[in-house]
Design an enzyme around this catalytic site. Structure first.
Site, PDB file in Angstrom:
ATOM      1  N   ASN A  77      -6.332   7.284  -2.380  1.00  0.00           N
ATOM      2  CA  ASN A  77      -5.522   6.494  -3.308  1.00  0.00           C
ATOM      3  C   ASN A  77      -5.669   7.027  -4.733  1.00  0.00           C
ATOM      4  OD1 ASN A  77      -7.892   4.757  -2.350  1.00  0.00           O
ATOM      5  ND2 ASN A  77      -7.320   3.512  -4.090  1.00  0.00           N
ATOM      6  N   ASP A  78      -6.033   6.206  -5.684  1.00  0.00           N
ATOM      7  CA  ASP A  78      -5.877   6.552  -7.102  1.00  0.00           C
ATOM      8  C   ASP A  78      -6.462   7.902  -7.518  1.00  0.00           C
ATOM      9  OD1 ASP A  78      -5.497   3.856  -6.740  1.00  0.00           O
ATOM     10  OD2 ASP A  78      -6.889   3.229  -8.306  1.00  0.00           O
ATOM     11  N   PRO A  79      -5.746   8.602  -8.411  1.00  0.00           N
ATOM     12  CA  PRO A  79      -6.409   9.673  -9.145  1.00  0.00           C
ATOM     13  C   PRO A  79      -7.445   9.045 -10.074  1.00  0.00           C
ATOM     14  CG  PRO A  79      -4.094   9.469  -9.843  1.00  0.00           C
ATOM     15  CD  PRO A  79      -4.359   8.380  -8.854  1.00  0.00           C
TER      16      PRO A  79
END
Ligand SMILES: *[C@@H]1O[C@H](CO)[C@@H](O)[C@H](O)[C@H]1NC(C)=O
Ligand SMILES: *[C@@H]1O[C@H](CO)[C@@H](O)[C@H](O)[C@H]1NC(C)=O
Ligand SMILES: *[C@@H]1O[C@H](CO)[C@@H](O)[C@H](O)[C@H]1NC(C)=O
Ligand SMILES: *[C@@H]1O[C@H](CO)[C@@H](O)[C@H](O)[C@H]1NC(C)=O
Length: 592
Positions: A77-79
């Site tokens: 998921n998120d950077p």
């Protein structure tokens, strides 16, 4: 961390790595609800069975992106904490080493010299201390004076309480900064004041420095029942004191996730380094993740002495989005190599969790974009970094096309599954523009559904039909429509996925956003679309509106893997195409 907080329920889960047949298996594990980007289908938190040695499924191969970053397998998921340091770009990401579903999050780590090709390394942070045993969640990197990078990230303890933790590189002479050492006094910042919610306190920003020499950072949290970008100050990055007022607060969302705060100079291509003095005339941008799926931004003026951020507009209904599609938890960083600011984001799968288990992977990142402020100071402009051009293969080029109402022009000679397409539409007359209704601004998606590509208009719809099957039963349409507003022209840009796949149960909206345009001055409306198998990333009006999307055409998997691409016009005014260029795109080297 871009997650809603889990509601724990035992579930019946479909989990099997068999490539074609999905055998139901009972798994007792938690079901994570919501929060996987845009309130889409819920995803499973249970552990999948161990991977067996077998060929990847056709879906796993055909939908795997060629140049949008994604790990070889498992959930991403998120950077987190992107940075450029000593000649190397670092891409950290929220990663599950154990399977293609959310859970057990560590910091995956890849490095690059060109933002295109990546080398995978061991995870930078794993869950091995009491304050991050539940997960090493989203955070940022700040480069302190003397070239000292520091990670600040949210950790979850065994009770899922959130707090901020610090890590430093073990050896700053290692060009890849492979190993990170956590501070002995972690967590350095807990939500332990009265009125705070200990499970809503996350995603610290990159730090910025004030005239007093102190570091600032913002953390998303809840204070006395409202959501806030809480502001903290520190001399040494370890001991943080909360500033008595938040940087911003809003009840537009139950949480302001994945905050980002950066300075921009109107009309300038150059990014600004938040670790240095900010020049006069700069504006500041606060980016907030709302409702677990929408990255919006407010532009305003920030007084560094008083630490007060005053947005130019406070009407949350009209906040522009960084991207109007599937794009969340974005993060920017200052690239000191090229003096630019870069942004990228998490783009979720929109198929089901069992599809992801079958594919063996889930989640990609948008292609790195430069991000800057338009000269009017009102809108951010984004564009794929120029390094993408290293992947361009054979080119086709058409000039002086005329698209009359009903025309469909097939674009041939490039790989229609992996392409970079740039097309300009020039208007012969603006007399046919239909009137604009300002209430549409509140719901561009509705307008994209109602005035879709088959509804003939005055000026437009015109645009691209991509990933179309032979009989056009499957197609994704990216198009524009021009309206006359009181002062100017308003352009609606849509990325309509409603017919993108024959597979039932996918999330297939007609994404859309509006931008203002001085047609009399500019005449040409540009569209650039990056087609990358299951990713379609579009930039309208030179990057005024961007729309990232995921599509899973059955024809890619079932047929001879062919797809068609067209330019079209369904408006009564003829659209001229002074230039259409498209390139086949090579596969980037991503070893993870
Ligand atoms: C640090 O990294 C450099 C470059 O890779 C290496 O030469 C050096 O031995 C390392 N130092 C330690 C203490 O590991
Ligand atoms: C942390 O910073 C505050 C405010 O500057 C200061 O009062 C306090 O003594 C510091 N604590 C430590 C342990 O350094
Ligand atoms: C949010 O709601 C709370 C509780 O109703 C209220 O006290 C607060 O002023 C509101 N904050 C904002 C920024 O609207
Ligand atoms: C253009 O309009 C016609 C008639 O409504 C429709 O059949 C066709 O599919 C439209 N073209 C596109 C690309 O949607």
């Amino acid at each position: 961390m871009a997650q809603a907080w889990a509601i724990l329920l035992p579930v019946l889960a479909l989990a099997s790595y068999a490539s074609h047949l999905l055998l139901p298996t009972y798994i007792t594990g938690p079901l994570c609800t919501g929060g996987d980007g845009g309130g889409r289908s819920s995803f499973l938190c249970a552990q999948p069975p161990k991977e067996k040695d077998q060929d990847p499924s056709p879906a796993s191969t055909m939908y795997k992106t060629a140049f949008h970053f994604q790990p070889a397998k498992n959930w991403m998921n998120d950077p987190s904490g992107p940075m450029y340091f000593n000649g190397i770009y670092h891409e950290f990401y929220q990663y599950n080493l154990n399977g293609p579903i959310f859970g057990d999050i560590v910091w995956g780590h890849s490095v690059s010299t060109d933002l295109v090709n990546w080398i995978g390394l061991e995870p930078a942070l794993v869950r091995d201390t009491p304050s991050d045993i539940d997960g090493c969640w989203t955070g940022s990197v700040t480069i302190l004076p003397g070239g000292k990078p520091v990670i600040i990230y949210t950790g979850g303890d065994k009770d899922q309480h959130q707090a901020q933790n610090i890590a430093f590189p073990k050896n700053r002479s290692d060009p890849y900064l492979r190993e990170w050492v956590k501070a002995a006094n972690n967590p350095v910042l807990r939500p332990d004041e009265p009125g705070m919610n200990s499970i809503e306190f996350r995603d610290p920003t990159t730090g910025w420095i004030g005239p007093d020499g102190l570091w600032r950072m913002a953390v998303g949290g809840e204070l006395n029942g409202y959501s806030a970008a809480l502001l903290y100050k520190s001399e040494d990055f370890l001991n943080w004191t909360r500033v008595d007022h938040p940087l911003y607060s809003s009840n537009a969302s139950i949480m302001l996730e994945c905050l980002d705060f950066f300075a921009v100079l109107p009309g300038s291509n150059n990014g600004l380094d938040m670790s240095s003095a900010i020049p006069n005339g700069a504006k500041h941008v606060l980016k907030m993740g709302l409702n677990f799926g929408e990255d919006v931004y407010v532009i305003g003026v920030y007084d560094l002495k008083r630490d007060v951020f005053v947005p130019d507009t406070d009407d949350s209904r009209l906040w522009p989005r960084i991207d109007y599609g599937n794009f969340y938890a974005s993060k920017t960083f200052f690239d000191s190599k090229h003096g630019r600011r870069i942004i990228w984001a998490w783009t979720t799968e929109t198929d089901s969790s069992s599809d992801d288990v079958a594919k063996g992977w889930a989640g990609i990142h948008s292609f790195p974009r430069t991000i800057r402020l338009d000269s009017d100071g009102k809108r951010l402009l984004q564009w794929p970094v120029e390094e993408i051009e290293s992947l361009r293969g054979n080119e086709i080029n058409h000039q002086g096309l005329e698209l009359k109402r009903g025309d469909l022009f097939e674009i041939e000679g490039v790989d229609t599954l992996q392409a970079d397409v740039e097309i300009d539409f020039e208007l012969t007359s603006v007399d046919d523009a239909e009137p604009f209704d300002p209430s549409w601004l509140l719901n561009a998606q509705k307008q994209c559904r109602e005035a879709d590509a088959s509804v003939h208009g005055g000026i437009g719809p015109f645009g691209l039909v991509i990933l179309a099957s032979d009989n056009m039963e499957e197609q994704t349409v990216v198009h524009f429509r021009v309206y006359k507003s009181q002062k100017n022209y308003m352009i609606l840009m849509c990325s309509d996925l409603r017919r993108s796949s024959l597979t039932p149960g996918l999330d297939t909206p007609a994404y859309g956003g509006f931008f203002e345009f001085d047609l009399e001055k500019e005449r040409k409306i540009s569209l650039r679309t990056l087609i990358d198998r299951s990713a379609v990333e579009s930039f309208g009006g030179g990057g005024r509106v961007c729309i990232m999307a995921r599509v899973y055409p059955v024809s890619l998997v079932d047929d001879d893997h062919k797809a068609h691409m067209y330019a079209f016009n369904n408006g009564s005014a003829t659209a001229r195409v002074p230039q259409l260029r498209a390139w086949s795109m090579r596969r980037a080297r991503v070893s993870i």
